[in-house]
Design an enzyme around this catalytic site. Structure first.
Site, short mmCIF file in Angstrom:
data_model
loop_
_atom_site.label_atom_id
_atom_site.label_comp_id
_atom_site.label_asym_id
_atom_site.label_seq_id
_atom_site.Cartn_x
_atom_site.Cartn_y
_atom_site.Cartn_z
CG ASP A 132 122.85 82.84 -2.55
OD1 ASP A 132 123.56 82.41 -3.47
OD2 ASP A 132 123.31 83.16 -1.43
CG HIS A 143 124.51 84.84 2.39
ND1 HIS A 143 124.41 83.84 1.44
CD2 HIS A 143 123.74 84.43 3.44
CE1 HIS A 143 123.63 82.87 1.89
NE2 HIS A 143 123.23 83.20 3.11
CG ASP A 151 128.31 83.59 -0.49
OD1 ASP A 151 127.17 83.77 0.00
OD2 ASP A 151 128.50 83.45 -1.72
CG MET A 203 130.40 80.17 4.02
SD MET A 203 130.72 78.81 2.91
CE MET A 203 129.91 79.41 1.42
CG MET A 227 125.63 81.30 4.75
SD MET A 227 126.24 80.62 3.20
CE MET A 227 127.23 81.99 2.65
CG MET A 237 119.92 80.09 1.40
SD MET A 237 121.17 81.07 0.54
CE MET A 237 122.20 79.78 -0.18
CG HIS A 240 126.00 87.30 -2.61
ND1 HIS A 240 124.81 87.60 -1.96
CD2 HIS A 240 126.34 86.07 -2.18
CE1 HIS A 240 124.46 86.59 -1.18
NE2 HIS A 240 125.37 85.64 -1.28
CB SER A 265 128.47 84.91 -5.07
OG SER A 265 129.34 84.26 -4.16
#
Ligand code: DX5
Ligand code: ZN
Length: 231
Positions: free
Chosen positions: A179, A70, A39, A41, A72, A141, A37, A12
């Protein structure tokens, strides 16, 4: 019939040096990274804001491995199309953020990407029952989402096992991705529990040599396969 697991390491970039992302990508690819990966957010589903579309587009230009995005974010269905257009090969949305998760999964798949569902540490494995036959991967998670560098929550290992069993009961060979807080110490037990995709930020990019760290994590994960076969 037992199907041999296909172990994949997904570094990540959340813990990488954002001033040199291209170098970070090349470093982990040399170390055998299978996926990257990413992330995303939004400051609402989780407290922090990380990165968005322009960074995914930039990563797409330099990465040779698929991008695993991913999300979020709240209302993820509003964002899947642009992220796939930006280069995401895999997109996961949180069950907790998706009142119409079936529809969101089909949208992702319809766009040509793999459709994943992520669950927070507080969400039981059984909540996935309704999507068990229609998901392309599940993200368990093992920390509360929102930041890199948090300690692994130990009971996540049994949750990986529960999710693997739930998918198997549905006849779905979709991989379980885990993760948060993953490193050389817990990689093998997680693989033995049924995880096939291991995400890691700090244990790779927080070291002096991300290439070596990625390679070591991969080796440790593969030791978990041997443990399963020996059982
Ligand atoms: C957490 C993110 C993780 C995070 C993992 O919100 O979803 O992907 O980057 O970081 P580490 O490996 O440092 O726990
Ligand atoms: Zn993540």
């Amino acid at each position: 019939m037992t199907v041999a697991p296909n172990i994949r390491i997904a570094p990540s970039i959340l813990a990488a040096d954002f001033a040199s992302l291209g170098d970070a990508v090349r470093a982990v690819e040399r170390g055998g990274a299978d996926l990257l990966h990413v992330d995303v957010m939004d400051g609402r589903f989780v407290p922090s804001i990380s990165i968005g579309l322009p960074v995914v587009e930039a990563l797409e230009r330099v990465a040779t491995v698929p991008l695993d995005v991913h999300l979020m974010v709240v209302e993820p269905e509003r964002h899947v199309e642009p992220f796939v257009a930006a280069g995401a090969a895999m997109v996961s949305v949180h069950l907790e953020a998706s009142p119409h998760v079936h529809r969101t999964l089909s949208t992702i798949r319809g766009l040509g990407a793999a459709a994943g569902v992520a669950i927070n540490p507080g969400t039981p494995a059984a909540s996935l029952e309704a999507v068990a036959d229609s998901v392309d991967y599940v993200v368990v998670m093992s920390v509360n989402p929102g930041a890199a560098g948090q300690p692994f929550i130990p009971r996540s290992e049994s949750k990986v096992l529960q999710v693997r069993e739930l998918l198997d009961r549905a006849g779905n060979r979709a991989p379980v991705e885990v993760d948060g807080g993953i490193g050389p110490v817990n990689a093998a037990p997680l693989v033995a529990a049924g995880a096939e995709i291991l995400v890691a930020a700090s244990s790779i990019f927080g070291t002096a040599d991300p290439t070596l760290a990625a390679r070591r994590l991969r080796d440790r994960a593969l030791a978990g396969v041997t443990a399963t076969e020996g059982a």
